[in-house]
Design a protein around this motif. Sequence first.
Motif, PDB file in Angstrom:
ATOM      1  N   UNK A  29       0.818  -1.211   0.000  1.00 27.55           N
ATOM      2  CA  UNK A  29       0.000   0.000   0.000  1.00 27.55           C
ATOM      3  C   UNK A  29       0.849   1.257   0.000  1.00 27.55           C
ATOM      4  N   UNK A  30       1.931   1.230   0.763  1.00 25.83           N
ATOM      5  CA  UNK A  30       2.832   2.393   0.824  1.00 25.83           C
ATOM      6  C   UNK A  30       3.492   2.619  -0.533  1.00 25.83           C
ATOM      7  N   UNK A  31       3.914   1.542  -1.177  1.00 19.75           N
ATOM      8  CA  UNK A  31       4.524   1.656  -2.497  1.00 19.75           C
ATOM      9  C   UNK A  31       3.520   2.203  -3.509  1.00 19.75           C
ATOM     10  N   UNK A  32       2.283   1.716  -3.453  1.00 11.67           N
ATOM     11  CA  UNK A  32       1.243   2.207  -4.357  1.00 11.67           C
ATOM     12  C   UNK A  32       0.969   3.681  -4.095  1.00 11.67           C
ATOM     13  N   UNK A  33       0.929   4.053  -2.835  1.00  8.47           N
ATOM     14  CA  UNK A  33       0.701   5.457  -2.475  1.00  8.47           C
ATOM     15  C   UNK A  33       1.804   6.351  -3.037  1.00  8.47           C
ATOM     16  N   UNK A  34       3.046   5.906  -2.952  1.00  9.02           N
ATOM     17  CA  UNK A  34       4.165   6.684  -3.493  1.00  9.02           C
ATOM     18  C   UNK A  34       4.039   6.833  -5.006  1.00  9.02           C
ATOM     19  N   UNK A  35       3.656   5.752  -5.683  1.00 13.16           N
ATOM     20  CA  UNK A  35       3.500   5.822  -7.134  1.00 13.16           C
ATOM     21  C   UNK A  35       2.327   6.724  -7.522  1.00 13.16           C
ATOM     22  N   UNK A  36       1.254   6.677  -6.732  1.00 12.91           N
ATOM     23  CA  UNK A  36       0.072   7.488  -7.054  1.00 12.91           C
ATOM     24  C   UNK A  36       0.337   8.984  -6.851  1.00 12.91           C
ATOM     25  N   UNK A  37       1.373   9.332  -6.092  1.00 11.97           N
ATOM     26  CA  UNK A  37       1.725  10.744  -5.937  1.00 11.97           C
ATOM     27  C   UNK A  37       2.185  11.339  -7.262  1.00 11.97           C
ATOM     28  N   UNK A  38       2.616  10.479  -8.187  1.00 13.12           N
ATOM     29  CA  UNK A  38       3.062  10.948  -9.496  1.00 13.12           C
ATOM     30  C   UNK A  38       1.884  11.289 -10.405  1.00 13.12           C
ATOM     31  N   UNK A  39       0.690  10.833 -10.023  1.00 11.84           N
ATOM     32  CA  UNK A  39      -0.506  11.047 -10.836  1.00 11.84           C
ATOM     33  C   UNK A  39      -1.311  12.191 -10.233  1.00 11.84           C
ATOM     34  N   UNK A  40      -1.744  13.121 -11.067  1.00 11.30           N
ATOM     35  CA  UNK A  40      -2.606  14.212 -10.615  1.00 11.30           C
ATOM     36  C   UNK A  40      -3.867  13.604 -10.003  1.00 11.30           C
ATOM     37  N   UNK A  41      -4.237  14.043  -8.810  1.00 13.14           N
ATOM     38  CA  UNK A  41      -5.387  13.450  -8.117  1.00 13.14           C
ATOM     39  C   UNK A  41      -6.677  13.601  -8.905  1.00 13.14           C
ATOM     40  N   UNK A  42      -6.733  14.549  -9.819  1.00 11.94           N
ATOM     41  CA  UNK A  42      -7.920  14.709 -10.662  1.00 11.94           C
ATOM     42  C   UNK A  42      -8.038  13.571 -11.671  1.00 11.94           C
ATOM     43  N   UNK A  43      -6.938  12.846 -11.881  1.00 11.31           N
ATOM     44  CA  UNK A  43      -6.929  11.745 -12.856  1.00 11.31           C
ATOM     45  C   UNK A  43      -6.988  10.373 -12.191  1.00 11.31           C
ATOM     46  N   UNK A  44      -7.242  10.344 -10.887  1.00 15.99           N
ATOM     47  CA  UNK A  44      -7.277   9.074 -10.171  1.00 15.99           C
ATOM     48  C   UNK A  44      -8.430   8.170 -10.615  1.00 15.99           C
ATOM     49  N   UNK A  84      -4.357   6.121 -16.498  1.00 14.87           N
ATOM     50  CA  UNK A  84      -3.302   6.983 -15.950  1.00 14.87           C
ATOM     51  C   UNK A  84      -2.386   6.250 -14.963  1.00 14.87           C
ATOM     52  N   UNK A  85      -2.886   5.175 -14.353  1.00 20.20           N
ATOM     53  CA  UNK A  85      -2.099   4.515 -13.304  1.00 20.20           C
ATOM     54  C   UNK A  85      -2.183   2.990 -13.364  1.00 20.20           C
ATOM     55  N   UNK A  86      -2.555   2.448 -14.510  1.00 22.19           N
ATOM     56  CA  UNK A  86      -2.755   0.991 -14.612  1.00 22.19           C
ATOM     57  C   UNK A  86      -1.494   0.214 -14.240  1.00 22.19           C
ATOM     58  N   UNK A  87      -0.334   0.707 -14.614  1.00 21.02           N
ATOM     59  CA  UNK A  87       0.906  -0.005 -14.282  1.00 21.02           C
ATOM     60  C   UNK A  87       1.150   0.009 -12.769  1.00 21.02           C
ATOM     61  N   UNK A  88       0.846   1.125 -12.126  1.00 18.43           N
ATOM     62  CA  UNK A  88       1.024   1.206 -10.675  1.00 18.43           C
ATOM     63  C   UNK A  88       0.079   0.231  -9.976  1.00 18.43           C
ATOM     64  N   UNK A  89      -1.161   0.160 -10.475  1.00 16.14           N
ATOM     65  CA  UNK A  89      -2.143  -0.731  -9.868  1.00 16.14           C
ATOM     66  C   UNK A  89      -1.755  -2.194 -10.099  1.00 16.14           C
ATOM     67  N   UNK A  90      -1.218  -2.493 -11.271  1.00 17.63           N
ATOM     68  CA  UNK A  90      -0.753  -3.844 -11.553  1.00 17.63           C
ATOM     69  C   UNK A  90       0.367  -4.227 -10.592  1.00 17.63           C
ATOM     70  N   UNK A  91       1.309  -3.312 -10.373  1.00 12.80           N
ATOM     71  CA  UNK A  91       2.391  -3.569  -9.410  1.00 12.80           C
ATOM     72  C   UNK A  91       1.831  -3.806  -8.012  1.00 12.80           C
ATOM     73  N   UNK A  92       0.825  -3.031  -7.646  1.00 10.36           N
ATOM     74  CA  UNK A  92       0.193  -3.166  -6.332  1.00 10.36           C
ATOM     75  C   UNK A  92      -0.450  -4.542  -6.177  1.00 10.36           C
ATOM     76  N   UNK A  93      -1.216  -4.975  -7.170  1.00 11.59           N
ATOM     77  CA  UNK A  93      -1.871  -6.281  -7.058  1.00 11.59           C
ATOM     78  C   UNK A  93      -0.849  -7.411  -7.063  1.00 11.59           C
ATOM     79  N   UNK A  94       0.198  -7.283  -7.868  1.00 11.04           N
ATOM     80  CA  UNK A  94       1.242  -8.307  -7.868  1.00 11.04           C
ATOM     81  C   UNK A  94       1.939  -8.366  -6.511  1.00 11.04           C
ATOM     82  N   UNK A  95       2.149  -7.207  -5.918  1.00 15.19           N
ATOM     83  CA  UNK A  95       2.785  -7.150  -4.599  1.00 15.19           C
ATOM     84  C   UNK A  95       1.913  -7.835  -3.551  1.00 15.19           C
ATOM     85  N   UNK A  96       0.605  -7.531  -3.560  1.00 14.18           N
ATOM     86  CA  UNK A  96      -0.278  -8.162  -2.567  1.00 14.18           C
ATOM     87  C   UNK A  96      -0.348  -9.674  -2.775  1.00 14.18           C
ATOM     88  N   UNK A  97      -0.337 -10.096  -4.033  1.00 14.65           N
ATOM     89  CA  UNK A  97      -0.353 -11.527  -4.310  1.00 14.65           C
ATOM     90  C   UNK A  97       0.939 -12.191  -3.823  1.00 14.65           C
TER      91      UNK A  97
END
Length: 128
Positions: A22-37, A42-55
């Motif tokens: 979650x912390x890693x995903x949060x850091x990556x999401x800081x790179x994305x404008x919150x209006x584009x969340x 805009x963040x599919x690669x970050x979300x993919x990394x997050x799900x792979x990490x949780x798995x």
Amino acid sequence: GAYQQTHLCNESLMLEKLPACGKSFEEMMKKVDSKKWCNLTEFIMYYDNFTQCTEHEANSASCFWPNPLAEGFITGIHKQFFSNCTSDKVHWEDPPDEILITLILIPVTLTCAMITLVVWCSKRSDIL
């Protein structure tokens, strides 16, 4: 027979490791404008990394993935980042009466015509 070792899910270990994802995903999401969340592209690669990490963390704790605890964690991340993303519901309304009547009458008329044709042809079997 073959010796099969069963590993029990170490839920406490998994719950200790998941926040790092979650912390890693949060850091990556800081790179994305919150209006584009709400725009997944805009963040599919970050979300993919997050799900792979949780798995990975669930599997390293001998837990299957997804499981109720991991899902609860992922839901918390979703609430944190995507709670303002609502889907616009389509408001369906009937077409104008003229169009609606036409759309109803065409199949009814065709059905009646086909029934009439079948009955007429069956009575005229001597020609066919």
